[in-house]
Structure formats: C-alpha cells, structure tokens
Design an enzyme around this catalytic site. Structure first.
Site, PDB file in Angstrom:
ATOM      1  N   HIS A 307      20.534  23.851  10.279  1.00  0.00           N
ATOM      2  CA  HIS A 307      20.604  22.474   9.774  1.00  0.00           C
ATOM      3  C   HIS A 307      21.940  21.863  10.167  1.00  0.00           C
ATOM      4  O   HIS A 307      22.955  22.552  10.219  1.00  0.00           O
ATOM      5  CB  HIS A 307      20.476  22.459   8.243  1.00  0.00           C
ATOM      6  CG  HIS A 307      20.094  21.117   7.703  1.00  0.00           C
ATOM      7  ND1 HIS A 307      21.015  20.134   7.446  1.00  0.00           N
ATOM      8  CD2 HIS A 307      18.886  20.594   7.415  1.00  0.00           C
ATOM      9  CE1 HIS A 307      20.384  19.059   7.005  1.00  0.00           C
ATOM     10  NE2 HIS A 307      19.099  19.297   6.981  1.00  0.00           N
ATOM     11  N   ASP A 364      11.843  22.937   6.143  1.00  0.00           N
ATOM     12  CA  ASP A 364      10.573  23.090   6.871  1.00  0.00           C
ATOM     13  C   ASP A 364      10.083  24.528   6.943  1.00  0.00           C
ATOM     14  O   ASP A 364       8.955  24.780   7.377  1.00  0.00           O
ATOM     15  CB  ASP A 364      10.751  22.545   8.298  1.00  0.00           C
ATOM     16  CG  ASP A 364      10.957  21.036   8.284  1.00  0.00           C
ATOM     17  OD1 ASP A 364      11.900  20.549   8.929  1.00  0.00           O
ATOM     18  OD2 ASP A 364      10.181  20.351   7.585  1.00  0.00           O
TER      19      ASP A 364
HETATM   20  C1  SDX Z   1      15.026  18.477   9.206  1.00  0.00           C
HETATM   21  O1  SDX Z   1      19.301  16.022   9.075  1.00  0.00           O
HETATM   22  C2  SDX Z   1      18.491  16.269   8.074  1.00  0.00           C
HETATM   23  O2  SDX Z   1      18.826  16.105   6.917  1.00  0.00           O
HETATM   24  C3  SDX Z   1      17.104  16.722   8.506  1.00  0.00           C
HETATM   25  C4  SDX Z   1      16.164  17.175   7.393  1.00  0.00           C
HETATM   26  C5  SDX Z   1      15.790  16.028   6.454  1.00  0.00           C
HETATM   27  O3  SDX Z   1      15.467  16.292   5.297  1.00  0.00           O
HETATM   28  O4  SDX Z   1      15.725  14.864   6.961  1.00  0.00           O
HETATM   29  O5  SDX Z   1      16.780  18.195   6.623  1.00  0.00           O
HETATM   30  C6  SDX Z   1      14.847  17.698   7.947  1.00  0.00           C
HETATM   31  O6  SDX Z   1      14.949  17.934  10.266  1.00  0.00           O
HETATM   32  C7  SDX Z   1      15.352  19.956   9.098  1.00  0.00           C
HETATM   33  C8  SDX Z   1      15.600  20.626  10.500  1.00  0.00           C
HETATM   34  C9  SDX Z   1      14.211  20.951  11.106  1.00  0.00           C
HETATM   35  N1  SDX Z   1      14.417  21.483  12.509  1.00  0.00           N
HETATM   36  C10 SDX Z   1      14.248  22.783  12.799  1.00  0.00           C
HETATM   37  O7  SDX Z   1      14.012  23.652  11.962  1.00  0.00           O
HETATM   38  C11 SDX Z   1      14.369  23.083  14.289  1.00  0.00           C
HETATM   39  C12 SDX Z   1      15.195  24.381  14.512  1.00  0.00           C
HETATM   40  N2  SDX Z   1      16.612  24.076  14.151  1.00  0.00           N
HETATM   41  C13 SDX Z   1      17.409  23.490  15.127  1.00  0.00           C
HETATM   42  O8  SDX Z   1      16.989  23.133  16.358  1.00  0.00           O
HETATM   43  C14 SDX Z   1      18.800  23.081  14.681  1.00  0.00           C
HETATM   44  O9  SDX Z   1      19.250  23.999  13.776  1.00  0.00           O
HETATM   45  C15 SDX Z   1      18.915  21.680  14.129  1.00  0.00           C
HETATM   46  C16 SDX Z   1      18.325  20.668  15.044  1.00  0.00           C
HETATM   47  C17 SDX Z   1      18.228  21.597  12.796  1.00  0.00           C
HETATM   48  C18 SDX Z   1      20.384  21.382  13.927  1.00  0.00           C
HETATM   49  O10 SDX Z   1      20.944  21.350  15.191  1.00  0.00           O
HETATM   50  P1  SDX Z   1      22.505  21.059  15.401  1.00  0.00           P
HETATM   51  O11 SDX Z   1      23.178  20.719  14.128  1.00  0.00           O
HETATM   52  O12 SDX Z   1      22.642  20.093  16.548  1.00  0.00           O
HETATM   53  O13 SDX Z   1      23.074  22.456  15.786  1.00  0.00           O
HETATM   54  P2  SDX Z   1      23.027  23.099  17.242  1.00  0.00           P
HETATM   55  O14 SDX Z   1      21.694  22.850  17.858  1.00  0.00           O
HETATM   56  O15 SDX Z   1      24.233  22.644  17.983  1.00  0.00           O
HETATM   57  O16 SDX Z   1      23.125  24.656  16.899  1.00  0.00           O
HETATM   58  C19 SDX Z   1      24.394  25.270  16.655  1.00  0.00           C
HETATM   59  C20 SDX Z   1      24.211  26.694  17.184  1.00  0.00           C
HETATM   60  C21 SDX Z   1      23.750  26.746  18.638  1.00  0.00           C
HETATM   61  O17 SDX Z   1      24.192  27.990  19.189  1.00  0.00           O
HETATM   62  P3  SDX Z   1      25.588  27.995  20.064  1.00  0.00           P
HETATM   63  O18 SDX Z   1      25.437  26.934  21.142  1.00  0.00           O
HETATM   64  O19 SDX Z   1      26.681  27.710  19.063  1.00  0.00           O
HETATM   65  O20 SDX Z   1      25.657  29.393  20.637  1.00  0.00           O
HETATM   66  O21 SDX Z   1      23.189  27.362  16.423  1.00  0.00           O
HETATM   67  C22 SDX Z   1      22.103  27.698  17.308  1.00  0.00           C
HETATM   68  C23 SDX Z   1      22.257  26.837  18.537  1.00  0.00           C
HETATM   69  O22 SDX Z   1      21.663  27.474  19.652  1.00  0.00           O
HETATM   70  N3  SDX Z   1      20.867  27.383  16.570  1.00  0.00           N
HETATM   71  C24 SDX Z   1      19.778  28.132  16.561  1.00  0.00           C
HETATM   72  C25 SDX Z   1      18.887  27.481  15.701  1.00  0.00           C
HETATM   73  N4  SDX Z   1      19.447  26.356  15.215  1.00  0.00           N
HETATM   74  C26 SDX Z   1      20.679  26.307  15.759  1.00  0.00           C
HETATM   75  N5  SDX Z   1      19.470  29.290  17.183  1.00  0.00           N
HETATM   76  C27 SDX Z   1      18.237  29.811  16.947  1.00  0.00           C
HETATM   77  N6  SDX Z   1      17.311  29.246  16.119  1.00  0.00           N
HETATM   78  C28 SDX Z   1      17.612  28.081  15.493  1.00  0.00           C
HETATM   79  N7  SDX Z   1      16.716  27.521  14.693  1.00  0.00           N
END
Ligand code: SDX
Length: 428
Positions: A307, A364
């Site tokens: 998140h 989710d």
């Molecule tokens: C919602 O914003 C809100 O409030 C949203 C929400 C709401 O109520 O409106 O809470 C609802 O959208 C929840 C999120 C639903 N999405 C997912 O579950 C999709 C999977 N999660 C991600 O793609 C990710 O965690 C996000 C999009 C939710 C957040 O992305 P960020 O903040 O841009 O973080 P990032 O992508 O830069 O990740 C940071 C690191 C990265 O690794 P490094 O580059 O540091 O090595 O964490 C890793 C990412 O690769 N990472 C994951 C991961 N999520 C982040 N690795 C594996 N699996 C994951 N799910």
C-alpha cells in the site's frame, strides 16, 4: 517542529511556511516556491505531495489508523450502517434519528432509474465488464437530469444529485450483473433497506424471490462501510481533479470509476481471487509464487499486498479477515481459497523481502472471499468497491467545491527535443 522551512537554491535561501493539520501532520507550503525561485517540485506519482487539505478522512499509515470524520473505522464497521456512514462522510456529522429517516427515505425513493436507461443495459454485450457498464450509466444520468449539472448551483440541487447517485448506483450495479447473466432485471423494492435491496436486485429471479439473509446483509453492509473513503487515493484524486474544472458530479464520479478499475487500485480485489485460483490450480506451492513476486524480471506481484500509505496492517484488511471466518462459518461455506490466502499471507509476512518493504495485506486481499461466499461474481468485485467508495468520492468532491479550490493543473519537467526546424516529407 518549526512552522518555517528554509530552502537553499544556489546562493539564495528562501523561507516557506510549514502547515500543520489537526493530527500534527506537517507539510511545506510550496505555493510561493516558483515565484521566489523559478523552480517547481518534481514528485512522480505524488508520493510525497499533498494535493489538498481535507477534514474528511484521516489515515496514519505507520500505525494503521483509519478514521472517518474522527470516528475509528473499527467502531463504525461494528456499530454503524453504510447509509449512516455515507451521511457522516458527506455532511460531516452522524445524523440524528430524524435526519437519518429523511436521508434513508429520500434514497429509498430514488432507487429507480429512468425506464429508457434499460435499453443501455440491453445494448451492452453479455461479456461487458460491469465496471464499463457502471461508468457509462453513471455519466448517462447527467443526460437525464440536465437541471442538476452546475456544481455551484444551490445546495438543494446538489443534495438531490447526491441522493440520486447513492440510490441509483445499487440499481445500475445489480442490473449490469443481470445483463451479464442474461436474467431479466429486478426492480428495487421500498420494503427493503439499502443493502437488502441491492441483494434482492442481484439474486431474485422470476421463478424464486430472494430472501436477504441477515448474515449476508450485515457482512456486505460492513464491506461497503470499509470501502467508503480513503483520503486522496488514485480514484478520489481523479474525482477531485475532474470536479476542479467544475465538471458535474455525475461525470466526476464516472471518472472515479474509471480510475478505480485499474488492477493496482480497486481492480486488485478481482485480481486477488484470480491469483489465488491460479496458485491453487498450480498445486498451491506458495514459495514458488512468493519467489516470482520478488523477482524483478517477473511482472507477477502478490495482488492485495502492499500500500502507498499503510506501512503496517491495513486496518480494513484486519476487520475483513476476521469477518471472513465469521461469515463463512455462519453460512456454512468452506472455501479452500480462504485457507490458501491465509497461508500466502503467513509465508509472505515471514519473508524478508516483504518485511523490508513493509508489505502487508490491504483492503483487497480478503474482501473477494466474502463477496464470493455471498455469491457475487468475481467481475462484480470492483463494482462493489465503487458502490462503497461513492459516498467518499461525493464528500471529497463537495469539499473541493465548497473550498473553491482552483482547477488542478500540475507542472512538468520537459525532457523532449529542443527546438528544431520542420522538414518537408520529401526530405525526411
Ligand atoms: C487500493 O491509495 C489507497 O488508499 C488505495 C486503496 C483505497 O482504499 O483507495 O487503499 C485501495 O488500491 C489498495 C491497493 C490495491 N493494489 C494491489 O493490491 C496491487 C498490488 N500492490 C501494488 O502494486 C503496490 O503495493 C501498490 C500499487 C498498492 C502501492 O505501490 P507503490 O506505493 O507505488 O509502491 P511500489 O510499487 O513502489 O513498491 C515498493 C516496493 C517495490 O520494490 P522495490 O522496487 O523497492 O524493490 O515494494 C514492491 C515493489 O516491487 N511491491 C511489491 C508489491 N507491492 C509493492 N512486490 C510484490 N508484491 C506486491 N504486491
């Protein structure tokens, strides 16, 4: 913490005010930065940028706090109802008994959609994704109520639009499902409360009336509460951005639906179930999928994990996980996908990659398991998210208009070609 920040640009030092919120969150007010230095800030994805000030929802991602207008989500989920929470978010205070009765009565009376709109559903292909059907029908409402489009128009017109949207989204959502399964639509019935009415429109068939099960009604109502608002997330920021041009509320929330559809946002709840079913079909080897999620060359991610704000447990996920056991137990449903989800969560939370990045289950991760147990098809999961989030979108849009916020128009750093002369096609 000081109420001023100094920024040095070359040999020039400027002072910028630091603003502090009621929960002691602080931010540098950079509105004078460009005038004083000629510089803008750069923050792709707005990870460190506050786009507004708001009194609606407070999150503390470090400790997993979520409050709507100051009320803890745990208490609202336990003791309130979705329509009461919608009123709280939109009007700022919990309603008195009289206020709630008037609110509930008005919404009950606006659940019908114009009979001409029925043809829209029949025109969509059976396999149409219900999020596309929802967004199209929400903005179509603006064509049926042209008198209520001006956001600066008197309060009463806006309030009527608000009631129409909250009432009609449940009918549109249920009818999009009926269209996808080739069943005749079911009309709303005033004898039901909001959530019962939705379930009845979803599951009644001409040969058999659906009797809403109180366990299912409570579980769904709680899920709607948990999704109702979440400060400046992607879809809410979209609603604010569209509304900032003084576009009407129907168009603004339709844009919110479009943003929520993405798999990184609200679309994740559908992706989680599809991911778990894929892992199950692959033999349930958790470590294999965890390793894939950690592999930078592999696009696979654990959907429902991570998140932007929560670097601890998402309090909503904690509530939903508990509700999973509760609801499935009461319904006598045993779903191996729930056991798989719990196993995946355990393995991930004990893996350094996830621990180092503070990746926890988000809203989710478990929600789809309850929707599935209720009988809601996977493709409808994000529509359920949109139904829950609608009052939040409305509250945020209303606050932005009331605060007379300027049209949103971010700046950029240009990285394209510098000036060059046009070349006729003959000599390219
Ligand atoms: C919602 O914003 C809100 O409030 C949203 C929400 C709401 O109520 O409106 O809470 C609802 O959208 C929840 C999120 C639903 N999405 C997912 O579950 C999709 C999977 N999660 C991600 O793609 C990710 O965690 C996000 C999009 C939710 C957040 O992305 P960020 O903040 O841009 O973080 P990032 O992508 O830069 O990740 C940071 C690191 C990265 O690794 P490094 O580059 O540091 O090595 O964490 C890793 C990412 O690769 N990472 C994951 C991961 N999520 C982040 N690795 C594996 N699996 C994951 N799910």
């Amino acid at each position: 913490m000081s109420d001023k920040a100094e920024i040095r640009v070359g040999d020039k030092v400027i002072e910028l005010p630091v603003i502090t919120g009621t929960e002691n969150e602080q931010g540098i007010d950079i509105r004078q930065l460009r005038d004083q230095t000629g510089l803008i800030t750069y923050d792709s994805g707005y990870k460190n940028t506050g786009a507004t000030s708001s009194s609606i929802t407070f999150l503390d991602g470090e400790v997993g706090i979520l409050r709507y207008r100051g009320y803890p989500i745990e208490q609202l989920a336990e003791q309130s109802t979705f329509l009461e929470v919608a009123y709280l978010l939109i009007y700022g205070e919990l309603p008195t008994q009289q206020e709630f009765s008037t609110w509930n009565e008005a919404i009950t009376r606006h659940t019908l959609i114009h009979e001409d709109m029925k043809e829209f559903f029949e025109a969509f292909p059976r396999k149409a994704h219900p999020m596309g059907v929802l967004a199209s029908n929400l903005i179509s409402l603006s064509t049926f109520y042209p008198e209520s489009l001006d956001p600066d128009r008197e309060e009463e017109k806006i309030n009527l639009t608000i009631k129409r949207l909250i009432a009609k989204i449940s009918t549109i959502a249920a009818w999009s499902h009926k269209n996808s399964v080739g069943h005749p639509v079911v009309y709303p019935k005033n004898k039901y409360n909001y959530t019962e009415n939705f379930l009845n429109m979803m599951f009644s068939v001409p040969t058999e009336d659906y009797e809403p099960d109180p366990i299912v009604v409570k579980a769904l109502d709680q899920l709607l509460i948990l999704h109702a608002d979440h400060e400046q997330n992607c879809s809410t920021s979209t609603v604010r951005m569209v509304g900032s041009s003084r576009s009407n509320l129907y168009a603004s929330v339709a844009a919110g639906v479009a943003a929520l559809w993405g798999p990184l946002h609200g679309g994740a709840n559908q992706e989680v179930i599809q991911m778990l079913e894929q892992i199950q079909a692959d033999g349930g080897n958790m470590q294999k999928w965890i390793d894939k999620a950690k592999d930078k060359n592999d696009p696979f991610r654990i959907m429902g994990f991570g998140h932007r704000v929560y670097k601890n447990f998402d309090p909503r996920a904690t509530i939903i996980k508990k509700s999973c056991d509760d609801v499935l137990g009461k319904l006598g449903v045993s779903d191996p996908i729930l056991d798989l989800a719990k196993k995946l969560e355990y393995v991930a939370l004990n893996d350094d990659y996830f621990k180092e990045r503070n990746l926890y289950p988000n809203v989710d991760f478990y929600s789809g398991i309850i929707y599935k147990a209720i009988g809601i098809p996977t493709e409808m999961f994000t529509v359920m998210f949109a139904m829950g989030r609608l009052p939040g979108w409305i509250a945020q849009w209303k606050e932005m208009i009331a605060n007379k916020e300027p049209i949103g128009r971010p700046r950029q750093i240009y990285t394209g070609p510098t000036e060059r002369p046009y070349k006729p096609m003959s000599n390219r």
